[in-house]
Motif scaffolding. Structure first.
Motif, PDB file in Angstrom:
ATOM      1  N   GLN A  29       0.855  -1.184   0.000  1.00 26.48           N
ATOM      2  CA  GLN A  29       0.000   0.000   0.000  1.00 26.48           C
ATOM      3  C   GLN A  29       0.893   1.237   0.000  1.00 26.48           C
ATOM      4  O   GLN A  29       1.854   1.321   0.770  1.00 26.48           O
ATOM      5  CB  GLN A  29      -0.898   0.016   1.236  1.00 26.48           C
ATOM      6  N   ASP A  30       0.582   2.176  -0.859  1.00 27.21           N
ATOM      7  CA  ASP A  30       1.364   3.411  -0.934  1.00 27.21           C
ATOM      8  C   ASP A  30       0.429   4.580  -1.238  1.00 27.21           C
ATOM      9  O   ASP A  30      -0.212   4.601  -2.289  1.00 27.21           O
ATOM     10  CB  ASP A  30       2.447   3.299  -2.018  1.00 27.21           C
ATOM     11  N   PHE A  36       7.178   0.902  -7.506  1.00 23.46           N
ATOM     12  CA  PHE A  36       8.512   0.599  -6.984  1.00 23.46           C
ATOM     13  C   PHE A  36       9.214  -0.513  -7.752  1.00 23.46           C
ATOM     14  O   PHE A  36      10.345  -0.875  -7.421  1.00 23.46           O
ATOM     15  CB  PHE A  36       8.420   0.197  -5.505  1.00 23.46           C
ATOM     16  N   GLN A  37       8.560  -1.082  -8.771  1.00 24.06           N
ATOM     17  CA  GLN A  37       9.150  -2.243  -9.435  1.00 24.06           C
ATOM     18  C   GLN A  37      10.532  -1.978 -10.020  1.00 24.06           C
ATOM     19  O   GLN A  37      11.440  -2.792  -9.820  1.00 24.06           O
ATOM     20  CB  GLN A  37       8.217  -2.793 -10.508  1.00 24.06           C
ATOM     21  N   ASP A 159      13.783  -9.879   3.148  1.00 20.90           N
ATOM     22  CA  ASP A 159      14.037  -8.883   4.194  1.00 20.90           C
ATOM     23  C   ASP A 159      14.580  -7.585   3.604  1.00 20.90           C
ATOM     24  O   ASP A 159      14.200  -6.487   4.025  1.00 20.90           O
ATOM     25  CB  ASP A 159      15.045  -9.430   5.212  1.00 20.90           C
ATOM     26  N   VAL A 160      15.493  -7.717   2.653  1.00 23.16           N
ATOM     27  CA  VAL A 160      16.079  -6.532   2.016  1.00 23.16           C
ATOM     28  C   VAL A 160      15.005  -5.725   1.296  1.00 23.16           C
ATOM     29  O   VAL A 160      14.955  -4.487   1.378  1.00 23.16           O
ATOM     30  CB  VAL A 160      17.200  -6.954   1.043  1.00 23.16           C
ATOM     31  N   ASP A 166       9.955  -0.223   3.796  1.00 25.03           N
ATOM     32  CA  ASP A 166       9.922   0.547   5.042  1.00 25.03           C
ATOM     33  C   ASP A 166      10.470   1.955   4.815  1.00 25.03           C
ATOM     34  O   ASP A 166       9.899   2.956   5.282  1.00 25.03           O
ATOM     35  CB  ASP A 166      10.738  -0.148   6.129  1.00 25.03           C
ATOM     36  N   GLU A 167      11.602   2.027   4.109  1.00 25.86           N
ATOM     37  CA  GLU A 167      12.230   3.323   3.843  1.00 25.86           C
ATOM     38  C   GLU A 167      11.332   4.233   3.010  1.00 25.86           C
ATOM     39  O   GLU A 167      11.396   5.460   3.120  1.00 25.86           O
ATOM     40  CB  GLU A 167      13.567   3.114   3.129  1.00 25.86           C
ATOM     41  N   LYS A 168      10.482   3.624   2.191  1.00 27.46           N
ATOM     42  CA  LYS A 168       9.553   4.401   1.360  1.00 27.46           C
ATOM     43  C   LYS A 168       8.278   4.781   2.115  1.00 27.46           C
ATOM     44  O   LYS A 168       7.396   5.432   1.555  1.00 27.46           O
ATOM     45  CB  LYS A 168       9.183   3.607   0.104  1.00 27.46           C
TER      46      LYS A 168
END
Length: 321
Positions: A29-30, A36-37, A159-160, A166-168
């Motif tokens: 969700q954004d 982001f692909q 995880d990466v 998360d940063e976005k």
């Protein structure tokens, strides 16, 4: 990028593609409706340049050829985690066991059964006590040692990718890479994410086609390992791809599938493999040493599938077939 309207009227976005020799599926969700692909594919491409044994120019491939190369952060994180879990599981998880997989035909074109003498020779090349990091370089006490991180790398890549989201600023997402999953927040119905665990049947060839258990959880990594799809038959003998690095032979026990839930997917991925090697006899002991883990096991008991799980899994289960 596909848009999915959530029950509250907001939008989730789904992106799919290929990476690490497998497929990925990401739902997020954004509020800014960003795609982001391209950035995620660039991130995963860099990940492969570090840890893919299928890329001859990757860091791990060059290390396996004993070239003088500095490691990167991806490699260091995976190696250190793998070494810690190898120690805790008494060598049941070992990323240096690649020579055994090649000998048994799981990393080679031809399937074969090695003789006892060959196995004893190969076992001398295996063990993470023979490999260390020093000054950003890999030092081997035995040059023949080679590494394969496939049993932990997909989990780490999830995880990466989760860290990227998360940063976005994404608060709700599912990241699945090759079956290893990290979950955060809620799904499009505003509930914790639902994850299906396949019935461990040799005839269940398509993931998600026939489910044994359905879980509902969030803010966790989850990984499943099994020996019911990767095997071959040689002269009537079934040879599974779950090989015990300590003995050099495929395991023989009734544990068919292990699902591990952990704070991160890299940990879940590695322990799922280790538990398949150790079998039920060792699982309880190892879980007690790592209290952040929960696990679910599917065993073959006289031709019937039996499901067992740690106490903490009970709150996640919404259906058992």
């Amino acid at each position: 990028m596909n848009a999915i309207m959530a029950d509250d009227g907001s939008f989730y976005y789904q992106i799919q593609g290929s990476a690490e020799g497998t497929n990925y599926n990401i739902i997020y969700q954004d509020d800014e409706d960003r795609d982001f692909q391209p950035e995620i594919e660039k991130l995963l491409s860099g990940f492969e340049k570090s840890l893919s044994v299928y890329d001859p120019d990757s860091v791990i491939s060059r290390i396996n050829r004993n070239e003088d190369i500095a490691i990167d952060n991806f490699f260091e994180a995976v190696f250190n985690k793998a070494k810690a879990i190898s120690i805790l599981t008494e060598g049941a998880f070992d990323i240096s066991a690649e020579p055994l997989f090649r000998a048994w035909g799981f990393s080679a074109q031809e399937k074969s059964i090695p003789d006892n003498g060959q196995i004893e020779i190969l076992k001398k090349q295996i063990g993470l006590d023979k490999i260390e990091i020093k000054d950003r370089k890999i030092i081997k006490s035995m040059p023949e040692a080679v590494l394969n991180v496939n049993a932990i790398a997909k989990g780490y890549s999830a995880d990466v990718t989760a860290s990227f989201l998360d940063e976005k600023g994404c608060k709700n997402y599912l990241v699945e890479i090759g079956g290893e999953i990290y979950l955060k927040g809620v799904n499009t119905q505003g509930e914790p994410w639902r994850i299906g665990i396949d019935r461990p049947s040799e005839n269940n060839l398509i993931p998600g086609q026939d489910l044994q258990v359905i879980l509902q959880l969030t803010d966790r990594g989850i990984a499943t390992s099994g020996n019911y799809r990767q095997f071959y038959v040689d002269n009537g003998q079934k040879v599974t791809h779950t090989i015990d690095p300590r003995t050099g032979y495929p395991v023989k026990h009734n544990l068919l599938s292990t699902t591990v839930i952990a704070p991160d997917t890299m940990t879940a991925d590695a322990f799922a493999t280790a538990f398949m090697v150790g079998g039920m006899d060792k699982v309880t002991e190892w879980i007690d040493s790592y209290p952040d883990l929960e696990a679910l096991f599917i065993c073959d008991e006289e031709g019937e599938y039996k499901v067992y799980y740690t106490e903490g899994v009970e709150e996640y289960i919404i259906n058992v077939n």
